[in-house]
Design a protein around this motif. Structure first.
Motif, PDB file in Angstrom:
ATOM      1  N   THR A  63      -2.598   5.986   4.467  1.00 37.05           N
ATOM      2  CA  THR A  63      -1.887   4.701   4.489  1.00 37.05           C
ATOM      3  C   THR A  63      -1.306   4.418   5.871  1.00 37.05           C
ATOM      4  O   THR A  63      -1.389   3.290   6.378  1.00 37.05           O
ATOM      5  N   LEU A  82       0.829  -1.206   0.000  1.00 36.06           N
ATOM      6  CA  LEU A  82       0.000   0.000   0.000  1.00 36.06           C
ATOM      7  C   LEU A  82       0.864   1.257   0.000  1.00 36.06           C
ATOM      8  O   LEU A  82       0.606   2.204  -0.747  1.00 36.06           O
ATOM      9  N   MET A  83       1.901   1.280   0.828  1.00 36.53           N
ATOM     10  CA  MET A  83       2.769   2.453   0.897  1.00 36.53           C
ATOM     11  C   MET A  83       3.542   2.646  -0.407  1.00 36.53           C
ATOM     12  O   MET A  83       3.663   3.763  -0.924  1.00 36.53           O
ATOM     13  N   THR A 141       1.237   4.022  -3.102  1.00 35.55           N
ATOM     14  CA  THR A 141       0.908   5.428  -2.901  1.00 35.55           C
ATOM     15  C   THR A 141       2.045   6.322  -3.385  1.00 35.55           C
ATOM     16  O   THR A 141       1.813   7.366  -4.018  1.00 35.55           O
ATOM     17  N   VAL A 152      -7.544   4.653  -0.609  1.00 36.40           N
ATOM     18  CA  VAL A 152      -6.437   5.604  -0.739  1.00 36.40           C
ATOM     19  C   VAL A 152      -6.514   6.327  -2.085  1.00 36.40           C
ATOM     20  O   VAL A 152      -6.331   7.556  -2.157  1.00 36.40           O
ATOM     21  N   PRO A 174      -2.024   3.208  -6.287  1.00 35.08           N
ATOM     22  CA  PRO A 174      -2.075   2.325  -5.113  1.00 35.08           C
ATOM     23  C   PRO A 174      -2.716   0.971  -5.405  1.00 35.08           C
ATOM     24  O   PRO A 174      -2.324  -0.046  -4.825  1.00 35.08           O
ATOM     25  N   ARG A 227      -8.489  -1.348   0.750  1.00 33.28           N
ATOM     26  CA  ARG A 227      -7.752  -0.232   1.337  1.00 33.28           C
ATOM     27  C   ARG A 227      -7.084   0.605   0.252  1.00 33.28           C
ATOM     28  O   ARG A 227      -7.042   1.842   0.332  1.00 33.28           O
TER      29      ARG A 227
END
Length: 514
Positions: free
Chosen positions: A215, A172-173, A176, A494, A458, A490
């Motif tokens: 996040t 996820l990070m 992003t 984002v 993301p 998730r």
């Protein structure tokens, strides 16, 4: 962007011709394309097929239905040829960082992280997100996942935390931060529309900042869930949780046949797991080999592969490799090839030791490289049969003219599923120019369309078509379907939050009055 690079991208867009049995109508290709992707996702998320098997068999069946005939082999081989450098990169990157792990380069980092984070699962997960975000600034997902997994997976295993949480937070990070101007998506969007990457990225900084905050919020909530599930290690070193530290909270690899409740793993040394609180070591036959080859040696502080006298050389070699990765003056696969060869030669002087070190990392290498090559089957069928082109044309055709002034936010929303189901090249060089040309007639600038087009990153980074995510789940021995169940919704949130902030900040117009 240099003319040579632009020409390279243009050449990549040329669609070769194949000896196909027949060409079905476009609407059939659209139906087959979406059905194929849906079937593939369903099979891996329900664990009916492994990702590698699904990547090979599902596209093969749908390619034959789409009339590929004898041309199917050429489509797939052409696609695999384009993925060969990526497969080589991942193979030697895993080997290089695996060697660095074996010789103890990252052990001081692990000790520092362990002391800072302590035994709190919530802090461990948040630390995972921060580490992944910091390493993601180099714009390379594979490097990010290798370093993050190398540093954090042993801590997850020691505390009994779920590796799926690690892959979720890291993926996820990284997704992003994938919109940085030196990253692939922004460069592709700029190249496709003749823009400067900084013109796309700078106005998106508020959206990126909020996306990172969201996040980190997800990471903290996941960490709190792990804390409630596992509790903490008490002063005696035993795992205590909401269920009183029952044996069920301890991972299978840390259990023996006659261990007592509350037992935990102290260290794994080769093929033996030493269990504290039980009745002695557990034999290799009792060990669940679900953890990864890369993590095995990190849990043994007395492993024979340690090279403490060479730590400064290994650090300098790793920094040199990372610098070459960032400045990008040489092909990345070759950089890791040379790095791995030098690391083997200096740290393991005999042929026997070098061969043993290579074999030690074979499970991780075979797992990820096989999936990368198998992904070439899916990409080859999508592009070779014309499914991707048909899907793109269908989407643009079904948009009613009344939605024209809203094409910027629509493009942002479309980028979420489109970049998941197809490669960035297909989306940015095939679909974005069409959408941008249509938007121009409604007064929407190409740079605004480019900003909207990077919103879906993301989600894109979780796609099975992205080799880096295959590397991540392989290193952590996480099922791709389990990763998707935890991360996809998730990632969508984002992306939508970043789109909303982009609209509010003015980087992306919501509506353009004619």
């Amino acid at each position: 962007m240099p003319d040579a690079l632009t020409g390279l991208f243009a050449a990549a867009e040329e669609t070769p011709t194949y000896d196909v049995a027949f060409v079905p109508p476009e609407w059939i290709l659209v139906l087959l394309g979406f059905t194929m992707v849906l079937a593939f996702m369903t099979l891996i998320m329900t664990k009916r097929l492994t990702p590698m098997v699904a990547l090979i068999l599902v596209p093969t069946i749908f390619g034959l239905i789409a009339g590929a005939g004898l041309g199917l082999g050429d489509m797939i081989l052409d696609s695999i040829a384009t993925m060969a450098p990526t497969a080589a990169l991942l193979m030697f990157a895993i080997m290089f960082f695996g060697i660095m792990i074996d010789v103890g380069l990252f052990d001081p980092l692990i000790r520092v992280i362990t002391r800072v984070l302590g035994d709190d699962p919530a802090k461990v997960v948040l630390g995972t997100a921060i580490l992944a975000g910091a390493v993601s600034l180099d714009g390379d997902g594979s490097t990010t996942f290798i370093i993050t997994t190398s540093a954090m997976l042993p801590i997850y295993l020691r505390l009994g935390m779920s590796p799926v949480v690690l892959t979720c937070v890291a993926g996820l990070m990284n997704g992003t931060l994938n919109i940085v101007p030196w990253g692939g998506p922004t460069v592709r969007a700029a190249t496709a529309l003749g823009l400067q990457p900084t013109d796309i990225f700078v106005p998106m900084l508020p959206a990126l900042g909020v996306g990172i905050i969201v996040t980190l919020g997800f990471a903290w909530m996941l960490g709190l869930q792990e804390r409630r599930r596992l509790g903490r290690l008490d002063s005696a070193g035993l795992l205590t949780g909401t269920d009183g530290g029952a044996l069920s909270t301890v991972p299978k690899i840390f259990r023996g046949a006659d261990t007592t409740p509350g037992a935990r793993a102290a260290l794994r040394t080769g093929n033996i797991v030493v269990v504290a609180g039980g009745h002695g070591p557990v034999s290799a036959a009792s060990v669940d080999l679900a953890d990864t080859a890369m993590a095995d040696t990190m849990l043994d502080p007395a492993r024979p592969t340690l090279r403490p006298r060479l730590i400064w050389f290994n650090l300098a070699l790793t920094l040199a490799v990372m610098v070459l990765l960032v400045i990008d003056i040489m092909p990345l696969p070759y950089v890791f090839m040379v790095g791995a060869a030098v690391a083997l030669l200096v740290n393991f002087r005999t042929i026997k030791d070098q061969a043993s070190e290579i074999v030690a990392h074979a499970p991780s290498i075979v797992g990820v490289v096989s999936m990368v090559i198998a992904a070439g089957v899916l990409v080859g069928v999508l592009s070779g049969t014309g499914m991707v082109d048909a899907m793109a044309t269908w989407i643009t055709d079904v948009l009613p003219p009344a939605l024209g002034p809203y094409l910027a936010p629509i493009t942002g929303i479309l980028s979420i599923p489109f970049t998941f189901f197809m490669s960035n090249d297909a989306f940015y060089f095939g679909i974005l120019p069409v959408l941008a040309q249509s938007a121009a007639s409604f007064g929407i600038d190409p740079v605004e369309m480019a900003r909207a087009s990077i919103i879906g990153q993301p989600v894109h980074l979780q796609s099975p078509l992205v080799p880096a995510i295959l590397l991540l789940v392989s290193l952590a021995s996480v099922n791709l379907g389990d990763h998707h169940k935890k991360v996809l919704w998730r990632a969508v949130i984002v992306s939508l939050v970043m789109l909303g902030v982009g609209i509010v900040s003015g980087a992306i117009p919501f509506f353009v009055a004619q």
